[in-house]
Scaffold this motif. Structure first.
Motif, short mmCIF file in Angstrom:
data_model
loop_
_atom_site.label_atom_id
_atom_site.label_comp_id
_atom_site.label_asym_id
_atom_site.label_seq_id
_atom_site.Cartn_x
_atom_site.Cartn_y
_atom_site.Cartn_z
N GLU A 194 4.75 1.26 -2.49
CA GLU A 194 4.07 0.47 -3.52
C GLU A 194 4.73 0.68 -4.88
OE1 GLU A 194 -0.42 -0.03 -5.47
OE2 GLU A 194 -0.15 1.06 -3.58
N ALA A 197 8.10 -1.20 -4.87
CA ALA A 197 7.95 -2.65 -5.01
C ALA A 197 7.67 -3.03 -6.46
CB ALA A 197 6.84 -3.15 -4.10
N LYS A 218 11.29 -8.20 -2.90
CA LYS A 218 10.76 -9.51 -2.47
C LYS A 218 11.58 -10.08 -1.32
CE LYS A 218 9.48 -12.52 -5.58
NZ LYS A 218 9.52 -13.53 -6.67
N CYS A 221 10.88 -8.27 2.03
CA CYS A 221 9.58 -8.63 2.61
C CYS A 221 9.59 -10.04 3.17
CB CYS A 221 8.48 -8.49 1.56
SG CYS A 221 8.14 -6.77 1.10
N THR A 270 4.26 -5.94 3.75
CA THR A 270 4.59 -5.01 2.68
C THR A 270 5.88 -4.27 3.04
OG1 THR A 270 3.36 -3.19 3.68
CG2 THR A 270 2.14 -4.66 2.20
N GLU A 272 6.19 -1.13 3.35
CA GLU A 272 5.85 -0.11 4.34
C GLU A 272 5.78 -0.71 5.74
OE1 GLU A 272 2.75 3.62 4.91
OE2 GLU A 272 2.71 2.38 3.11
N GLU A 273 5.24 -1.92 5.86
CA GLU A 273 5.18 -2.58 7.16
C GLU A 273 6.58 -2.93 7.66
OE1 GLU A 273 0.78 -4.71 6.76
OE2 GLU A 273 2.56 -5.71 5.96
#
Length: 284
Positions: A194, A197, A218, A221, A270, A272-273
């Protein structure tokens, strides 16, 4: 205006006996750029910083920092770079001010800048306090103040907000953005996706010593947004997630025409995903 390239990493690898810690790293960082180097603990982030700052020799490849090979770094380059790591020591028995005063003397920095920096990191009121009496967050801010006291061209930050409260983290984030806007290149390691980003212009995802994905937050993702969906909230508080389709477009158009649509958000993954997808590992 073309930004100057201040760091270039070319096929860097590092072995520790039988273990391959870094595997063929390639990236570059420009002036006024925050570059995130992200991954879980043990991925090789700190090792990379040590190589780029001349504290550790790579096994193969080369890297340039401010136009100089990392194999030829000498004391003069430390006048142009700042380093914040977990083992960045401070003089426990000296005051906050005296800690910075010593560093200012070494680098021939006008001591008027000390109070200016202490105000920027929120330590001016504590300038007479002994370093050993500082909280973890205050110690971290003191180390950061020392690293930027000489207005470095390149700043290396190894998880600078780890363990800090949200308020202190926000103060540090604001300061980093100011430094970036003044032209400082910032190499930031973190496992806080987070934070990355929010701050980073570009980043690399590191896993087991290898870069597995790179680009702007961006772009990364969106690259993994395979099932495009949209989250909508209607005036009657009904919330739903809809797939990208002609039917969804018609519904959204209708809700907008009737002034029933309160919010709409895309549902791309995200960072992390994305990391979990490309590595199969949780960030710990």
């Amino acid at each position: 205006m073309t930004q100057t390239e201040v760091i270039k990493v070319d096929h860097i690898s590092k072995h520790f006996r039988e273990q391959l810690a870094l595997k063929d790293l390639n990236f570059s960082i420009k002036q006024g750029e925050i570059f995130g180097f992200l991954g879980p603990s043990g991925a090789g982030k700190t090792t990379t910083i040590k190589i780029l700052t001349g504290q550790l020799e790579q096994t193969s490849g080369d890297a340039m920092v401010l136009g100089r090979s990392v194999n030829k770094i000498n004391e003069s380059i430390y006048e142009q770079i700042g380093i914040v790591t977990h083992n960045s020591g401070i003089y426990e028995k000296l005051s906050v001010y005296s800690n910075l005063e010593i560093f200012a003397s070494i680098l021939n920095i006008d001591k008027k800048r000390i109070n200016e920096i202490l105000k920027r990191v929120g330590l001016y009121k504590d300038r007479k306090k002994k370093a050993k009496k500082l909280s973890q967050g205050m110690r971290q801010r003191l180390v950061l103040a020392r690293a930027i006291l000489h207005e470095p061209k390149v700043l290396f930050l190894d998880e600078p907000t780890s363990g800090l409260d949200p308020s202190t983290s926000m103060q540090i984030h604001k300061l980093l953005i100011e430094l970036k806007n003044k032209g400082t290149a910032i190499f930031l390691t973190t496992h806080n996706m987070e934070e990355a980003a929010k701050l980073c212009d570009n980043l690399a995802l590191l896993n087991d010593g290898k870069i597995v994905e790179a680009g702007s937050p961006k772009d990364i993702c969106l690259r993994y947004d395979k099932n495009k969906r949209y989250k909508v909230l209607l005036r009657n508080n009904e919330e739903m997630i809809l797939p990208q389709s002609i039917e969804t477009a018609e519904k959204i158009d209708q809700w907008m025409g009737q002034n029933d649509l309160l919010t709409i958000h895309s549902c791309e993954p995200t960072l992390e995903e994305v990391f979990l997808e490309v590595t199969g590992r949780e960030l710990v």
